[in-house]
Design an enzyme around this catalytic site. Sequence first.
Site, short mmCIF file in Angstrom:
data_model
loop_
_atom_site.label_atom_id
_atom_site.label_comp_id
_atom_site.label_asym_id
_atom_site.label_seq_id
_atom_site.Cartn_x
_atom_site.Cartn_y
_atom_site.Cartn_z
N ASP A 52 68.01 56.97 -16.54
CA ASP A 52 67.82 57.77 -17.76
C ASP A 52 69.14 58.34 -18.23
O ASP A 52 69.92 58.89 -17.42
CB ASP A 52 66.83 58.92 -17.50
CG ASP A 52 66.73 59.83 -18.72
OD1 ASP A 52 66.15 59.39 -19.73
OD2 ASP A 52 67.25 60.97 -18.66
N TYR A 57 74.60 63.71 -23.09
CA TYR A 57 75.20 63.84 -21.76
C TYR A 57 76.66 63.39 -21.81
O TYR A 57 76.96 62.20 -21.93
CB TYR A 57 74.44 63.02 -20.73
CG TYR A 57 72.98 63.37 -20.61
CD1 TYR A 57 72.48 64.61 -21.02
CD2 TYR A 57 72.07 62.47 -20.08
CE1 TYR A 57 71.14 64.93 -20.91
CE2 TYR A 57 70.72 62.78 -19.95
CZ TYR A 57 70.26 64.01 -20.37
OH TYR A 57 68.93 64.32 -20.25
N LYS A 83 67.86 58.70 -25.52
CA LYS A 83 67.21 59.73 -26.32
C LYS A 83 67.73 59.75 -27.76
O LYS A 83 68.81 59.22 -28.06
CB LYS A 83 67.41 61.09 -25.65
CG LYS A 83 66.90 61.08 -24.20
CD LYS A 83 67.03 62.43 -23.52
CE LYS A 83 66.52 62.35 -22.10
NZ LYS A 83 67.43 61.60 -21.22
#
Length: 333
Positions: A52, A57, A83
């Site tokens: 993931d 990030y 995402k």
Amino acid sequence: MWETRPIGRTTLRVTAFGLGTATMGGSRFKVTQQEGQGIVAAAWDAGVRYFDTAPFYGVGAAEHRVGDALRDHDRDAWVLSTKVGRLLRPKTDTAPSPDGRLSPLPFKVVYDYSYDGIMRSVEDSYQRLGLARIDILYVHDIGAYQHGPEANAHHLKVLRDSGYKALDELKRGGTVSAIGIGVNEKEVLIDALGFADWDVFLLAGRYTLLEQGPLDDLIPLCRQRGTSLVIGGPLNSGILAGRDTWNYDTAPPGIVERVRRIEAVCQAHDVPLAAAALRFPLAHPVVAAVIPGPRNVAEFQENVKLFTMKIPAALWSDLRAEGLLHPDAPVPG
């Protein structure tokens, strides 16, 4: 190879032990590109097949590192989630991030939960990953916890009226196999189930050995709707691994005392607290995976060791007898 579990009613299956890459992105402390790719490579070598990541990030760094580390592996052999909800824009000033995060790459975040924003985010992720397929797409950090009630009401309306159309279109067209939401709070997930169908929610820190509130509301809804849960932050930001942080901040006294009581039971059975914490969420049939986010290869390897420890049934019985588990919480066999 690890046990695999289905994602909702889709054909996807993920390893029950996955890799989260929020820490590896280098936003909270410095992680080099080589170190980040090393964590992903160690996870692959250990048999992990669910990874993931997210644009947020490391403001792009994590997606680069995941793609570079996994690009040469058979794409049908592993599952990737990333995402949407934040677009990255060039950062031309030298001002530090207002939340103290590091910026491994020179970008700043712009929130956008609209149809166009989500489509643009997916295209940008393809470029950063250097991959042609994304399996699971999560809407990232929508909710009052992130935005405050007033701003979130606006963002949620945009997602409901505009952004969800993009997600549905991407899934129906086969661009992604599953859609969901990735957040740190259960309330927005309950709201989202009121206006759309979702395959999976990534819930960080709220269904753990320390906290089981979702058993009262969210989890029964997920069972009814066929929505899986992926549990991020199974160590509650570190407090279930011996650190003093909970929910990304210093743990308050009440939390510290509850953890102390849980740890005392674990010690009585000669089981590390973190080992029990990593195993606990997977006892619930709604949970597809836990995805701790290690800071380095050594921490990943320690997580594997903890995750695979045998835990006596009496430990769970004693936790329940001490009132430290929700009455409806299933425990590992």
